[in-house]
Design a protein around this motif. Structure first.
Motif, PDB file in Angstrom:
ATOM      1  N   LEU A 255       2.198  46.030   5.210  1.00 47.44           N
ATOM      2  CA  LEU A 255       1.680  46.663   4.401  1.00 47.44           C
ATOM      3  C   LEU A 255       1.129  47.968   5.231  1.00 47.44           C
ATOM      4  O   LEU A 255       1.633  48.866   4.730  1.00 47.44           O
ATOM      5  CB  LEU A 255       1.157  46.060   3.482  1.00 47.44           C
ATOM      6  CG  LEU A 255       0.199  46.454   2.416  1.00 47.44           C
ATOM      7  CD1 LEU A 255       1.216  46.862   1.347  1.00 47.44           C
ATOM      8  CD2 LEU A 255      -1.043  45.793   1.903  1.00 47.44           C
ATOM      9  N   ARG A 256       0.418  47.587   6.268  1.00 48.47           N
ATOM     10  CA  ARG A 256      -0.261  49.186   7.221  1.00 48.47           C
ATOM     11  C   ARG A 256       0.983  49.578   7.836  1.00 48.47           C
ATOM     12  O   ARG A 256       0.353  50.663   7.438  1.00 48.47           O
ATOM     13  CB  ARG A 256      -1.518  47.954   7.806  1.00 48.47           C
ATOM     14  CG  ARG A 256      -2.519  48.581   7.407  1.00 48.47           C
ATOM     15  CD  ARG A 256      -4.015  47.625   8.677  1.00 48.47           C
ATOM     16  NE  ARG A 256      -5.035  46.872   8.175  1.00 48.47           N
ATOM     17  CZ  ARG A 256      -6.342  47.018   7.960  1.00 48.47           C
ATOM     18  NH1 ARG A 256      -6.157  47.660   9.451  1.00 48.47           N
ATOM     19  NH2 ARG A 256      -6.895  46.447   7.535  1.00 48.47           N
TER      20      ARG A 256
ATOM     21  N   ALA B 246      -0.729  45.245  13.476  1.00 55.41           N
ATOM     22  CA  ALA B 246      -0.845  45.652  12.007  1.00 55.41           C
ATOM     23  C   ALA B 246      -0.192  44.727  11.544  1.00 55.41           C
ATOM     24  O   ALA B 246       1.423  45.113  11.068  1.00 55.41           O
ATOM     25  CB  ALA B 246      -0.471  47.659  12.226  1.00 55.41           C
ATOM     26  N   GLY B 247      -0.366  44.862  10.005  1.00 53.09           N
ATOM     27  CA  GLY B 247       0.667  43.976   9.255  1.00 53.09           C
ATOM     28  C   GLY B 247       1.961  45.380   8.644  1.00 53.09           C
ATOM     29  O   GLY B 247       1.362  45.898   8.927  1.00 53.09           O
TER      30      GLY B 247
ATOM     31  N   ALA C 201      -3.359  48.719  -2.751  1.00 50.48           N
ATOM     32  CA  ALA C 201      -3.140  48.019  -2.882  1.00 50.48           C
ATOM     33  C   ALA C 201      -2.910  46.533  -1.471  1.00 50.48           C
ATOM     34  O   ALA C 201      -2.563  45.396  -2.255  1.00 50.48           O
ATOM     35  CB  ALA C 201      -1.676  48.704  -1.927  1.00 50.48           C
ATOM     36  N   ARG C 202      -3.513  46.522  -0.697  1.00 47.31           N
ATOM     37  CA  ARG C 202      -3.998  45.142  -1.088  1.00 47.31           C
ATOM     38  C   ARG C 202      -4.891  44.453  -1.440  1.00 47.31           C
ATOM     39  O   ARG C 202      -4.434  43.014  -1.315  1.00 47.31           O
ATOM     40  CB  ARG C 202      -4.800  45.466   0.976  1.00 47.31           C
ATOM     41  CG  ARG C 202      -5.384  44.798   1.568  1.00 47.31           C
ATOM     42  CD  ARG C 202      -6.627  44.721   3.064  1.00 47.31           C
ATOM     43  NE  ARG C 202      -7.158  45.037   3.264  1.00 47.31           N
ATOM     44  CZ  ARG C 202      -8.589  44.541   2.092  1.00 47.31           C
ATOM     45  NH1 ARG C 202      -9.112  43.554   2.159  1.00 47.31           N
ATOM     46  NH2 ARG C 202      -9.532  45.968   1.480  1.00 47.31           N
ATOM     47  N   LEU C 203      -5.851  45.124  -1.749  1.00 52.03           N
ATOM     48  CA  LEU C 203      -6.056  43.931  -2.982  1.00 52.03           C
ATOM     49  C   LEU C 203      -5.717  43.619  -4.543  1.00 52.03           C
ATOM     50  O   LEU C 203      -6.091  41.911  -4.581  1.00 52.03           O
ATOM     51  CB  LEU C 203      -7.398  44.818  -3.555  1.00 52.03           C
ATOM     52  CG  LEU C 203      -8.867  45.018  -2.629  1.00 52.03           C
ATOM     53  CD1 LEU C 203      -9.895  46.146  -3.359  1.00 52.03           C
ATOM     54  CD2 LEU C 203      -9.356  43.417  -2.213  1.00 52.03           C
TER      55      LEU C 203
ATOM     56  N   GLY D  26      -3.657  52.256   0.788  1.00 52.20           N
ATOM     57  CA  GLY D  26      -3.824  50.962   1.510  1.00 52.20           C
ATOM     58  C   GLY D  26      -4.270  50.091   0.619  1.00 52.20           C
ATOM     59  O   GLY D  26      -4.342  48.637   0.840  1.00 52.20           O
ATOM     60  N   ASN D  27      -5.936  50.192   1.143  1.00 51.86           N
ATOM     61  CA  ASN D  27      -6.974  49.056   0.399  1.00 51.86           C
ATOM     62  C   ASN D  27      -6.977  48.439  -1.086  1.00 51.86           C
ATOM     63  O   ASN D  27      -7.211  47.243  -0.891  1.00 51.86           O
ATOM     64  CB  ASN D  27      -8.472  49.344   0.286  1.00 51.86           C
ATOM     65  CG  ASN D  27      -9.107  49.876   2.164  1.00 51.86           C
ATOM     66  OD1 ASN D  27      -8.043  49.062   2.593  1.00 51.86           O
ATOM     67  ND2 ASN D  27      -9.628  50.346   2.704  1.00 51.86           N
TER      68      ASN D  27
ATOM     69  N   LEU E  66      -2.436  43.641  -4.314  1.00 51.10           N
ATOM     70  CA  LEU E  66      -1.328  42.445  -3.579  1.00 51.10           C
ATOM     71  C   LEU E  66      -2.015  40.549  -3.415  1.00 51.10           C
ATOM     72  O   LEU E  66      -1.225  39.956  -3.297  1.00 51.10           O
ATOM     73  CB  LEU E  66      -0.720  42.695  -2.189  1.00 51.10           C
ATOM     74  CG  LEU E  66       0.649  41.422  -1.451  1.00 51.10           C
ATOM     75  CD1 LEU E  66       1.332  41.615  -2.652  1.00 51.10           C
ATOM     76  CD2 LEU E  66       0.406  42.422  -0.262  1.00 51.10           C
ATOM     77  N   THR E  67      -3.143  40.623  -2.824  1.00 49.53           N
ATOM     78  CA  THR E  67      -4.088  39.556  -1.883  1.00 49.53           C
ATOM     79  C   THR E  67      -4.531  38.992  -3.724  1.00 49.53           C
ATOM     80  O   THR E  67      -4.183  37.423  -3.709  1.00 49.53           O
ATOM     81  CB  THR E  67      -5.472  40.308  -1.199  1.00 49.53           C
ATOM     82  OG1 THR E  67      -4.368  40.504  -0.232  1.00 49.53           O
ATOM     83  CG2 THR E  67      -6.020  38.914  -1.447  1.00 49.53           C
TER      84      THR E  67
END
Length: 81
Positions: A6-7, A3-4, A53-55, A50-51, A57-58
């Motif tokens: 962030l996760r 897992a990365g 934040a991932r979007l 989490g999702n 950040l990406t």
């Protein structure tokens, strides 16, 4: 599969968010069913955050990458021309 970071961060925060629910259940203030419902809502919220934040950040990293590539291309044209 690893897992990365962030996760792992959100997983740790989710585990910390379960501690008050555990304390309430241990003291008898809530029933196990209520604790399960609260824990499920915490899990859903952590996954959703989490999702998001991932979007975010990406998207930010892609924008920076595009700007960097455009600047490098401009500098290359100036050096050649």
């Amino acid at each position: 599969m690893s897992a990365g970071p962030l996760r792992r961060l959100f997983a740790g925060l989710g585990m910390l968010a379960l501690i008050p629910i555990l304390a309430l259940m241990a003291s008898g203030a809530i029933t196990p069913v209520d604790a399960a419902v609260r824990a499920l809502s915490v899990a859903v919220a952590v996954v959703a955050l989490g999702n998001v934040a991932r979007l975010v950040l990406t998207g930010a990293l892609r924008r920076v990458e595009r700007r960097t590539a455009a600047r490098a291309e401009q500098e290359e044209q100036v050096a050649v021309g």
